[in-house]
Motif scaffolding. Sequence first.
Motif, short mmCIF file in Angstrom:
data_model
loop_
_atom_site.label_atom_id
_atom_site.label_comp_id
_atom_site.label_asym_id
_atom_site.label_seq_id
_atom_site.Cartn_x
_atom_site.Cartn_y
_atom_site.Cartn_z
N PHE A 151 0.85 -1.19 0.00
CA PHE A 151 0.00 0.00 0.00
C PHE A 151 0.88 1.24 0.00
N HIS A 152 0.47 2.23 -0.77
CA HIS A 152 1.16 3.53 -0.79
C HIS A 152 0.11 4.61 -0.57
N GLY A 153 0.13 5.24 0.61
CA GLY A 153 -0.86 6.25 0.94
C GLY A 153 -0.26 7.64 1.02
N LEU A 202 3.17 0.65 3.14
CA LEU A 202 3.23 -0.65 3.78
C LEU A 202 3.94 -1.63 2.86
N TYR A 203 4.94 -2.32 3.41
CA TYR A 203 5.72 -3.29 2.65
C TYR A 203 5.72 -4.63 3.36
N LEU A 204 5.80 -5.69 2.58
CA LEU A 204 6.06 -7.02 3.09
C LEU A 204 7.53 -7.29 2.77
N GLU A 205 8.34 -7.49 3.80
CA GLU A 205 9.78 -7.61 3.61
C GLU A 205 10.29 -8.96 4.11
N SER A 206 11.02 -9.64 3.25
CA SER A 206 11.69 -10.88 3.63
C SER A 206 13.14 -10.52 3.97
N VAL A 207 13.58 -10.96 5.15
CA VAL A 207 14.92 -10.58 5.61
C VAL A 207 15.64 -11.78 6.21
N ARG A 208 16.95 -11.69 6.18
CA ARG A 208 17.78 -12.64 6.91
C ARG A 208 18.23 -11.93 8.18
N LEU A 209 17.90 -12.51 9.32
CA LEU A 209 18.20 -11.93 10.62
C LEU A 209 19.67 -12.15 11.00
N PRO A 210 20.18 -11.39 11.96
CA PRO A 210 21.58 -11.55 12.38
C PRO A 210 21.93 -12.97 12.84
N ASN A 211 20.92 -13.73 13.30
CA ASN A 211 21.18 -15.11 13.73
C ASN A 211 21.10 -16.11 12.58
N GLY A 212 20.88 -15.61 11.34
CA GLY A 212 20.83 -16.46 10.16
C GLY A 212 19.43 -16.92 9.77
N ALA A 213 18.47 -16.73 10.65
CA ALA A 213 17.09 -17.16 10.35
C ALA A 213 16.47 -16.24 9.29
N GLN A 214 15.56 -16.80 8.52
CA GLN A 214 14.80 -16.04 7.51
C GLN A 214 13.48 -15.65 8.15
N ALA A 215 13.04 -14.40 7.94
CA ALA A 215 11.78 -13.93 8.51
C ALA A 215 11.07 -13.01 7.52
N GLN A 216 9.77 -12.87 7.73
CA GLN A 216 8.99 -11.97 6.90
C GLN A 216 8.26 -10.99 7.82
N PHE A 217 8.35 -9.69 7.49
CA PHE A 217 7.77 -8.64 8.32
C PHE A 217 6.89 -7.72 7.50
#
Length: 174
Positions: free
Chosen positions: A9-11, A16-31
């Motif tokens: 969404f762009h208001g 608003l973004y859906l972001e896939s990231v690699r965390l500092p501990n190596g795990a993959q997460a989506q926020f």
Amino acid sequence: MTENKTSIFHGKIVELYLESVRLPNGAQAQFEIVRHPGGAAVVALDRDARVCLLRQYRHAVGGWVWELPAGKLDPGEAPSVTAARELEEEAGLRATHWESLGEIISSPGVFTEVVHLFLARDLSIVPANAETHEVFEVHWVPFEEALTRAVAGELKDAKTLVGLFRTRHRLEQT
């Protein structure tokens, strides 16, 4: 590190973004991340040790909230300029003495918003110019009473609470 970012969404104010990231501990997460340009808020203290508080209607929380004069950073605008503009627009005040009270992150799990806090003193009255979508009343509250109301839970807005307590700390140092 963001590996993939999808715009949802762009208001007018936020994205608003859906972001896939690699965390500092190596795990993959989506926020889900809400990108906000940031803002500035002002603790305006007059010569009688009263603070300017707005009783403002906030639809998002279903009613009235006590807040400091504050607003969103315009593109390319310095936080100090935003603070001065909002103080004039909302409270009808101009200050000749400004001090930074630092920054706060409003909700770091979801928002990118950073709010810059300022202490304003040596105030003079100017014409106010509130925006049509803003509904509020301007109140002058003795500073110590505002702190008491904050501790009692009557004031709930985070930038207002932090601004008041950082101001108390600043005043104790002078």
